[in-house]
Design an enzyme around this catalytic site. Structure first.
Site, PDB file in Angstrom:
ATOM      1  N   HIS A  21      38.343  50.681  35.370  1.00 49.51           N
ATOM      2  CA  HIS A  21      39.883  49.824  35.453  1.00 49.51           C
ATOM      3  C   HIS A  21      40.882  50.519  36.292  1.00 49.51           C
ATOM      4  O   HIS A  21      40.480  49.746  37.816  1.00 49.51           O
ATOM      5  CB  HIS A  21      40.180  49.719  33.986  1.00 49.51           C
ATOM      6  CG  HIS A  21      42.169  49.236  34.319  1.00 49.51           C
ATOM      7  ND1 HIS A  21      42.254  48.032  34.017  1.00 49.51           N
ATOM      8  CD2 HIS A  21      42.736  49.742  34.684  1.00 49.51           C
ATOM      9  CE1 HIS A  21      43.673  47.851  33.791  1.00 49.51           C
ATOM     10  NE2 HIS A  21      44.013  48.908  34.855  1.00 49.51           N
ATOM     11  N   GLU A  22      40.522  51.612  36.762  1.00 49.64           N
ATOM     12  CA  GLU A  22      40.934  52.927  37.409  1.00 49.64           C
ATOM     13  C   GLU A  22      40.570  52.260  39.075  1.00 49.64           C
ATOM     14  O   GLU A  22      40.690  52.258  40.197  1.00 49.64           O
ATOM     15  CB  GLU A  22      40.827  53.943  37.458  1.00 49.64           C
ATOM     16  CG  GLU A  22      42.502  54.368  35.735  1.00 49.64           C
ATOM     17  CD  GLU A  22      43.371  53.654  36.391  1.00 49.64           C
ATOM     18  OE1 GLU A  22      43.728  54.115  37.794  1.00 49.64           O
ATOM     19  OE2 GLU A  22      43.871  53.917  35.002  1.00 49.64           O
ATOM     20  N   HIS A  70      40.824  48.997  40.373  1.00 45.38           N
ATOM     21  CA  HIS A  70      42.489  49.210  41.400  1.00 45.38           C
ATOM     22  C   HIS A  70      42.495  49.582  42.388  1.00 45.38           C
ATOM     23  O   HIS A  70      42.361  49.460  43.567  1.00 45.38           O
ATOM     24  CB  HIS A  70      43.171  49.706  40.760  1.00 45.38           C
ATOM     25  CG  HIS A  70      43.894  49.395  39.200  1.00 45.38           C
ATOM     26  ND1 HIS A  70      44.795  48.169  39.727  1.00 45.38           N
ATOM     27  CD2 HIS A  70      43.983  49.986  38.071  1.00 45.38           C
ATOM     28  CE1 HIS A  70      45.316  47.880  38.227  1.00 45.38           C
ATOM     29  NE2 HIS A  70      44.894  49.009  37.628  1.00 45.38           N
ATOM     30  N   HIS A 128      48.481  43.477  37.398  1.00 39.50           N
ATOM     31  CA  HIS A 128      47.108  43.509  35.824  1.00 39.50           C
ATOM     32  C   HIS A 128      46.943  42.131  35.947  1.00 39.50           C
ATOM     33  O   HIS A 128      47.787  40.966  36.351  1.00 39.50           O
ATOM     34  CB  HIS A 128      47.939  43.960  34.855  1.00 39.50           C
ATOM     35  CG  HIS A 128      47.568  45.454  35.369  1.00 39.50           C
ATOM     36  ND1 HIS A 128      48.502  46.709  34.957  1.00 39.50           N
ATOM     37  CD2 HIS A 128      46.389  46.538  35.112  1.00 39.50           C
ATOM     38  CE1 HIS A 128      48.208  47.682  35.721  1.00 39.50           C
ATOM     39  NE2 HIS A 128      47.324  47.475  35.272  1.00 39.50           N
TER      40      HIS A 128
END
Ligand SMILES: *[C@@H]1O[C@H](CO)[C@@H](O)[C@H](O)[C@H]1NC(C)=O
Ligand SMILES: *[C@@H]1O[C@H](CO)[C@@H](O)[C@H](O)[C@H]1NC(C)=O
Ligand SMILES: *[C@@H]1O[C@H](CO)[C@@H](O)[C@H](O)[C@H]1NC(C)=O
Ligand SMILES: *[C@@H]1O[C@H](CO)[C@@H](O)[C@H](O)[C@H]1NC(C)=O
Ligand SMILES: [Zn+2]
Length: 658
Positions: A282-283, A286, A365
């Site tokens: 997830h990071e 980003h 998100h």
């Protein structure tokens, strides 16, 4: 390459932001909050007031001046320079996109970690990096990757007359210059390009102010993985990790980022390996481009067969739809969502979470009600319910920086085929979709792997979904049998093949007369199932034969009163929705960007022993990159089990992870 002893290099690793998730808890990514605290460095106008003839030095003030023609990314104003091997010669012919090579570097500042913590971190990051490399390909960096120094920092004055040879070059060094940082990581000089000072406006004579570093070979993205107990970690017990991107290349592609992992998360008794892997991914997503600070720099490469070659800026991709929902309008995202919801509506662009964004602003998100369970939702649930979904991969494709293997997307069951209005506030409560529930009854999580309870949370804005029970919710875990609500009356069977069914089955007591039937309310129960075709299956309850359970219908079973409701389009339709097994990753892992072999390690042997990821149970984490992302977990109050409101086939709640 030779690195200073004090530096520890991981090759083939990633960045992580982690948040611990408890069953029933929400994890929240505060990436955007952190990002907002970072001031962005932009190119400055080229000294408009500079007198035409006289060579002169223009002072550099603060962070708003930059050299023309270079791209500065948020935070640092660093740009990336690729150094072709010998500096000269024809540029290599562009190769076809290759899996992205992510190098992980543990900065010196990281806290000393115990062996157990290192093992956890290493295996999670390795797995996450492997996954990302299997998904994303780039035009690889040629030669060692070198990050740029910020001229705003190292230079006190630069030549401001455009007629001079050294126009825009640094004329006087800033003798207070120390180093480059990104977030709170000091970038090793070895990773940085050198810089020169040109004392005369027209003379090529220069002095080396900082020598050129060696750079990082075989690296397309450099991940600084910082493990620390930062104030941000302490401020919010639920924060697992946060991240930022540090530099971009000339096409805007991020090439370096920092992920801070809150150390406490690695020591938690509830540590879960897969949840940590998901958080790191997830990071990384980003940092690699899924960030509100990068959306406007995405590139359209549709007219080009080469990623990044012949591309042009997409410009603004975020717009508000008619209802005020901010969405990403880019072609792959739109078509992925249209396909997912089975609607040709052209307004079906990627909806962004509005909870943490001020009105009219954007977050990094997906809207939780629409893309629940996506790896890029703001809230990740139980890791077994988090998916690397087609819409997220489409977004990464639309950055223009990557070639994405879209066939590797995992099924996002949530909302599948539900139409354009799915997930809207106006429809989530009208019983039009079995993905949402009302009230507070017991039922099944929408993947039917877990028993659930109808709940809402701030991201759902009043819409209810079945979230996994806090305790023993997994139907596939046989050991949950003893804890399962003392319901031997309902014929439950727990085990690997078991799934959750809405049911009010009650065992008939032989000597009881029919008149004594006690009606029981419908709840989620675990029964065995086996597939007989797409969306076709049989079930078995305690003491029964296998019985066909018609999707969308109900069945009765011999020896029981009440019904079992057979879910439609949830079972035997998605081959990749299975309980986790010990040896199989739920992710399509295949390409390995040299995870084990290339990890170079370290100083005093730390981090040097590499092992395959060990399976540890954990909590979930999330993260963002490209800016700082913090994850906070909100504990959702757990409400009871009392009267059951029943909605058949309502299964809500997906989670994130990965
Ligand atoms: C994409 O992934 C699939 C499934 O893993 C694989 O079979 C295929 O070769 C990949 N395609 C490319 C272009 O890498
Ligand atoms: C939806 O179903 C619940 C439970 O059956 C019921 O209480 C509620 O009134 C229904 N809502 C609508 C809008 O039909
Ligand atoms: C969950 O399990 C814990 C420990 O086994 C127990 O104390 C708690 O009461 C259980 N909660 C529920 C809702 O059953
Ligand atoms: C089971 O639930 C169905 C549907 O709500 C209801 O009609 C039936 O009476 C219930 N049976 C028992 C035994 O509770
Ligand atoms: Zn995030």
């Amino acid at each position: 390459m030779v690195l200073p002893q004090s530096l520890r290099l991981w090759v083939g690793m990633l960045v992580v932001m982690l948040v611990v998730e408890l069953p029933g808890a929400l994890q929240k990514c505060i990436f955007d909050e952190v990002q907002a605290q970072v001031s962005e460095v932009r190119p400055a106008p080229i000294h408009p007031d500079s007198p035409p003839n006289r060579p002169r030095l223009r002072p550099l003030m603060g962070q708003h001046t930059n050299l023309r023609g270079r791209r500065w990314s948020p935070l640092h104003g660093l740009s990336v320079r690729q150094r072709s091997s010998l500096g000269q010669g024809a540029p290599p012919t562009p190769a076809s996109p290759q899996p992205i090579r992510i190098h992980t570097w543990i900065p010196r500042e990281s806290d000393n970690l115990s062996e157990a913590e290192k093992d956890r971190l290493k295996s999670a990051v390795e797995e996450a990096v492997r996954m990302v490399s299997s998904l994303l390909s780039v035009n690889r960096v040629v030669g060692p990757l070198l990050l740029s120094r910020d001229i705003n920092k190292y230079c006190k004055f630069l030549w401001s007359n455009s007629r001079t040879t050294n126009y825009n070059r640094c004329g006087r060094a800033n003798n207070n210059y120390r180093n480059e940082t990104c977030l709170d990581v000091t970038i090793p000089d070895d990773h940085l390009a050198g810089c020169d000072i040109y004392p005369q406006p027209d003379s090529p004579r220069r002095t080396v102010f900082r020598p050129e570093g060696a750079g990082l070979p075989d690296t397309d993205f450099l991940l600084y993985l910082h493990i620390q107990s930062t104030d941000k970690c302490r401020a919010e017990p639920s924060v697992l990790a946060y991240a930022v991107h540090c530099q971009t290349d000339t096409h805007g592609r991020p090439v370096a980022g920092v992920v801070v992992i809150c150390r406490g998360r690695l020591t938690a008794a509830t540590y879960e390996h897969q949840a940590t892997v998901q958080t790191v991914i997830h990071e990384l997503f980003h940092a690699l481009g899924f960030s509100k600070d990068l959306f406007h720099t995405w590139r359209d490469c549709s007219s080009s067969s080469q990623v990044a070659a012949g591309c042009f800026p997409r410009g603004k991709v975020i717009h508000s739809d008619g209802s005020g929902q901010m969405r990403i309008y880019s072609p792959s995202v739109i078509s992925a969502l249209q396909k997912h919801l089975a609607s040709p509506d052209p307004e079906l662009a990627g909806p962004l979470e509005n909870l943490d964004a001020a009105s009219g602003r954007v977050s990094s998100h997906w809207e939780s009600r629409v893309l629940r369970g996506s790896i890029m939702a703001a809230v990740l649930g139980d890791w077994t319910t988090v998916r690397i979904d087609p819409v997220t991969l489409a977004a990464l494709q639309d950055t223009g920086w990557y070639t994405v293997n879209l066939s590797r997307a995992q099924s996002l069951v949530w909302g599948d085929g539900e139409g354009a209005t799915f997930g809207s506030l106006s429809t989530c409560r009208d019983n039009s979709s079995s993905f949402f529930c009302t009230g507070s009854g017991l039922g099944c999580h929408f993947l039917h792997l877990h028993k659930g309870e109808c709940q809402t949370d701030p991201y759902l804005e009043g819409c209810g979904v079945f979230k996994p029970l806090k305790n023993a919710s997994e139907c596939w875990i046989e050991e949950n049998t003893s804890q399962s609500a003392g319901d031997d009356q309902s014929g439950e069977i727990l085990g690997f093949d078991s799934r959750c069914f809405f049911s009010n089955l009650t065992r008939q007591v032989p000597d009881q007369s029919q008149s004594l039937v006690v009606s029981s309310s419908v709840a989620g129960r675990c029964y065995r199932h086996r597939c007989t075709g797409p969306n076709r299956y049989q079930i078995q309850v305690s003491g029964s034969e296998w019985v066909a359970c018609p999707a969308g219908g109900t069945i009765q079973l011999k020896g029981y009163q009440g019904l079992v409701f057979c879910p439609d389009r949830r079972l035997c339709l998605y081959p990749d929705i299975t309980p986790p097994s010990d040896d199989v990753s739920t992710f399509p892992v295949s390409y390995t960007s040299d995870p084990y072999e290339t990890l170079t390690a370290a100083q005093d042997g730390t981090w040097s022993s590499l092992r395959p990821p060990t399976q540890i149970t954990v909590a979930t984490a999330l993260c963002f990159t490209a800016a700082v992302c913090l994850l906070a977990a909100l504990i959702v109050s757990y409400s009871k089990r009392g009267s059951c409101r029943i909605r058949i086939h309502t299964v809500p709640e997906a989670h994130s992870s990965l």
